[in-house]
Design an enzyme around this catalytic site. Structure first.
Site, PDB file in Angstrom:
ATOM      1  N   SER A  79     -18.989 -24.584  23.488  1.00 32.71           N
ATOM      2  CA  SER A  79     -20.126 -23.670  23.440  1.00 32.71           C
ATOM      3  C   SER A  79     -21.369 -24.336  22.878  1.00 32.71           C
ATOM      4  O   SER A  79     -21.334 -24.959  21.820  1.00 32.71           O
ATOM      5  CB  SER A  79     -19.795 -22.457  22.561  1.00 32.71           C
ATOM      6  OG  SER A  79     -19.066 -21.525  23.284  1.00 32.71           O
ATOM      7  N   ASP A 109     -27.988 -15.187  24.268  1.00 32.40           N
ATOM      8  CA  ASP A 109     -27.004 -15.979  23.520  1.00 32.40           C
ATOM      9  C   ASP A 109     -27.506 -17.403  23.286  1.00 32.40           C
ATOM     10  O   ASP A 109     -26.742 -18.364  23.368  1.00 32.40           O
ATOM     11  CB  ASP A 109     -25.640 -15.995  24.220  1.00 32.40           C
ATOM     12  CG  ASP A 109     -24.531 -16.528  23.297  1.00 32.40           C
ATOM     13  OD1 ASP A 109     -24.688 -16.411  22.074  1.00 32.40           O
ATOM     14  OD2 ASP A 109     -23.536 -17.080  23.812  1.00 32.40           O
ATOM     15  N   HIS A 111     -23.974 -17.345  19.330  1.00 36.03           N
ATOM     16  CA  HIS A 111     -22.676 -17.014  18.729  1.00 36.03           C
ATOM     17  C   HIS A 111     -22.077 -18.181  17.945  1.00 36.03           C
ATOM     18  O   HIS A 111     -21.152 -17.987  17.165  1.00 36.03           O
ATOM     19  CB  HIS A 111     -21.693 -16.509  19.795  1.00 36.03           C
ATOM     20  CG  HIS A 111     -21.205 -17.546  20.754  1.00 36.03           C
ATOM     21  ND1 HIS A 111     -21.656 -17.633  22.050  1.00 36.03           N
ATOM     22  CD2 HIS A 111     -20.312 -18.543  20.617  1.00 36.03           C
ATOM     23  CE1 HIS A 111     -21.048 -18.631  22.665  1.00 36.03           C
ATOM     24  NE2 HIS A 111     -20.229 -19.202  21.812  1.00 36.03           N
TER      25      HIS A 111
END
Length: 511
Positions: free
Chosen positions: A254, A157, A127
Site C-alpha cells: 500500500s 485514500d 490508511h
C-alpha cells in the site's frame, strides 16, 4: 579551425547558460512550485536513461529507475488510537492494505511510499498513516528518517508526508490517461516486510469503482471486504477510479508505485481484492493524474480544494433502466440536484441521464468522479445529458465543499515530527489579504483537523488562525516545528483567532 573554435565556444556558452538557468530555478526549488515543476527541474539535471518500450519484456531499466524512490514506511500508534484492536476489515481478511502485528501496548504497521520531490515529499495511502503516532521512512539505500503528515485526503485514500532531506531520488510522474488495458506495468513496494520488491503484470482494467473508500459496512459476500458504494440518493464523497492490475500486490504494498515500462509513475497502489488477505490476482491503484491534483492542493493549501457537480445519481444497467423506465442502459440517472449547486444553475434536471463528460462516454460513476476530482471549485466541466431522446450539452461550474473531509491521527512522541503529527492538523501561511482582513502581521490558517489529535481534543476548529505556540510568534509551518519542541512547563500553549475575530488560548500536555 576558427569555425571549429567558434562552434565549441557557442556550445560552451549555450551549456553554461542552460546550467545558469537551471541553477536559478533550483535556487527557487521550494517556492510555491507544483510537484510537476519540481520534477521538471530535477530531470533537467538528472535525465533518465532510456528504458524499454511497452512491448519489450525486459523490465530491468524500469525497475532500476523506480526502485530507489520507493520507500518503506513503518508507523507506531497507540491501542487507543487504533480503537483498541483490529479494525473490521482486518478481522475478516487480515490486512488487505498494510501489515500489522498485534502485541500488547503500541501497535505497529507498515506500508510503502513514493518520493515525488527531491526535497522530501512522499505520497502514500491515507490508511497507511492515518492514526500514526510516529512515522519512520526507510529509503532503498537504508537511510531512515522521521516523517510528518503534511495533509491527507480520505476521499481518495491519499496522504502527503515529508522527511527532512535533500537530493532524494524521485519517480517521474507519468500520465495515467495514456495507460492502456493490456499494457505491461510494474508494482514496486514492500510486501510482507520484503523491501524493494518488484512484480510485473498488465493493466487489467481502468476506472474501477469497488466501493472500498469511506464504506463502513462489511459483507462476507463481498470480496473487497466492504460493501460497494451506493448509487442511490446518498451523496458519497469517495472518489474511486482505480487502475486494476494483475501485478502481484500484497500486504505492505500500500502506497507503493505502479509504473509503466518507461519507469513513469501511473498509479499509487491502494488495495487488493482477496478472500484471504493475500494476492489473488486483483490489485488496484489510484491514478496518478488524480493524485497530482490532490497532492499539489495539500502542499499548497493543507487540504484539498474539491469542486462538485451537485447531483445525486444512479448508475444505469439493464435492471435499473427497466425499473426507472428508461430506454438507455448506460450513463448516470440524475435522482436529485443540490439546491444552488453547479448542475442546477447550469440547467440540469431530475431525470436527465449523464452520458458524457468532457466528450468522453460515461458508463459508471467513476467516469464522472475521477474527472471532476482533478478540478478546482470554480472550474467548468462540460456535461452531456440525454433528455427527451436527445443529447444536450451543459457547462457546469463546480461548487466548493462547505465541509471538507477530515481524517484521523494521533501522536505521543517528543520529536518535532511526532509532535507535529500529534497536533492532528494541517495548515497554510496567511496571504497578505487574509492578514489585512484579520488585522494581524502573521499566522497560519488551520485547514484540516484530524480526529484524535490535540487540536481535536482542544476543540480548535478548521478556519482558526494560529498566531503563537508556546509564546513564539507563528508565521509559517517552519515556525510551528521550532515552537512545539519548546513546551512551557510540560504544556503546549496555542493562541489564535477564531473566524468571528475573537481571540483564544489553549494549553494541553505535550506528552
Amino acid at each position: 579551425m576558427k569555425k571549429i573554435g567558434l562552434t565549441l565556444l557557442t556550445a560552451f556558452v549555450g551549456g553554461a547558460m542552460a546550467l545558469g538557468v537551471y541553477k536559478v530555478i533550483e535556487n527557487k526549488y521550494s517556492d510555491n512550485m507544483s510537484f510537476e515543476d519540481k520534477q521538471k527541474v530535477y530531470f533537467t539535471s538528472n535525465p533518465s536513461a532510456p528504458v524499454s518500450s511497452t512491448g519489450d519484456l525486459d523490465f530491468t531499466q524500469a525497475a532500476a529507475v523506480a526502485t530507489p524512490a520507493v520507500v518503506y514506511i513503518r508507523t507506531t500508534y497507540s491501542s487507543k488510537a487504533s480503537g483498541g484492536g483490529q479494525d473490521q476489515l482486518e478481522q475478516m481478511f487480515g490486512d488487505m492494505f498494510g501489515q500489522r502485528s498485534r502485541p500488547q501496548g503500541p501497535q505497529m504497521a507498515s506500508g510503502s511510499g513514493v518520493i515525488i520531490s527531491p526535497d522530501g515529499y512522499i505520497v502514500t495511502n491515507n490508511h497507511v498513516v492515518e492514526k500514526a503516532d510516529k512515522i519512520t521512512v526507510a529509503t532503498n539505500d537504508h537511510r531512515t528518517f522521521s516523517a510528518k503528515v503534511i495533509g491527507t485526503d480520505p476521499s481518495t485514500d491519499l496522504a502527503l508526508i515529508k522527511v527532512s532531506a535533500t537530493n532524494l531520488p524521485i519517480v517521474k510522474l507519468g500520465n495515467s490517461d495514456d495507460a492502456k488495458v493490456g499494457e505491461w506495468v510494474l508494482a514496486v513496494g514492500n510486501p510482507f516486510n520484503l523491501t524493494s520488491t518488484v512484480t510485473a503484470g498488465i493493466i487489467s482494467a481502468k476506472g474501477r469503482n469497488i466501493g472500498i473508500i469511506g464504506s463502513e459496512d462489511n459483507s462476507d459476500e463481498n470480496p473487497f471486504g466492504r460493501t460497494r458504494q451506493q448509487t442511490g440518493p446518498k451523496l458519497n464523497k469517495a472518489i474511486e477510479s482505480f487502475i486494476q492490475t494483475d501485478a502481484a500486490i500484497n500486504p505492505g504494498n500500500s502506497g507503493g508505485a505502479l509504473v509503466n515500462t518507461r519507469g513513469e509513475l501511473i498509479g499509487i497502489n491502494a488495495a487488493i481484492a482477496s478472500h484471504t488477505g493475500s494476492y489473488e490476482g486483483y490489485g488496484f491503484a489510484i491514478p496518478v493524474n488524480l493524485a497530482k491534483k490532490v497532492l499539489n492542493d495539500i502542499k499548497k493549501f493543507g487540504t484539498v480544494k474539491r469542486g462538485f457537480v451537485g447531483v445525486t445519481f444512479t448508475e444505469l444497467n439493464p435492471d435499473v433502466a427497466q425499473k426507472l423506465d428508461v430506454t438507455t442502459t448506460n450513463g448516470l440517472y440524475v435522482n436529485d440536484l443540490v439546491p444552488g449547486g453547479g448542475a442546477e444553475q447550469a440547467g440540469l434536471k431530475k431525470g436527465d441521464i449523464i452520458v458524457k463528460v468532457e466528450g468522453q462516454q460515461v458508463y459508471e460513476s467513476s467516469d464522472l468522479q475521477e474527472r471532476v476530482g482533478r478540478l478546482q471549485p470554480g472550474d467548468k466541466i462540460n456535461v452531456t445529458v440525454l433528455r427527451d431522446g436527445k443529447d444536450k450539452d451543459f457547462a457546469v461550474t463546480l461548487k466548493g465543499d462547505a465541509a471538507p473531509a477530515t481524517n484521523r491521527t494521533a501522536a505521543t512522541s517528543k520529536s518535532a515530527e511526532e509532535l507535529f503529527n500529534k497536533l492532528g492538523a494541517s495548515f497554510h501561511a496567511l496571504t497578505p489579504a487574509e492578514k489585512a482582513k484579520l488585522h494581524v502581521n502573521g499566522g497560519v490558517l488551520v485547514t484540516q483537523v484530524r480526529e484524535g489529535g490535540l487540536f481535536d481534543a482542544a476543540e480548535i476548529p478548521e478556519g482558526v488562525v494560529i498566531t503563537s505556540i508556546n509564546k513564539i510568534a507563528i508565521g509559517s509551518i517552519d515556525d510551528i516545528d521550532r515552537a512545539i519542541v519548546k513546551p512551557i512547563q510540560g504544556n503546549i500553549i496555542i493562541a489564535g483567532i477564531y473566524p468571528d475575530g475573537s481571540h483564544f488560548s489553549s494549553a494541553f500536555p505535550a506528552q
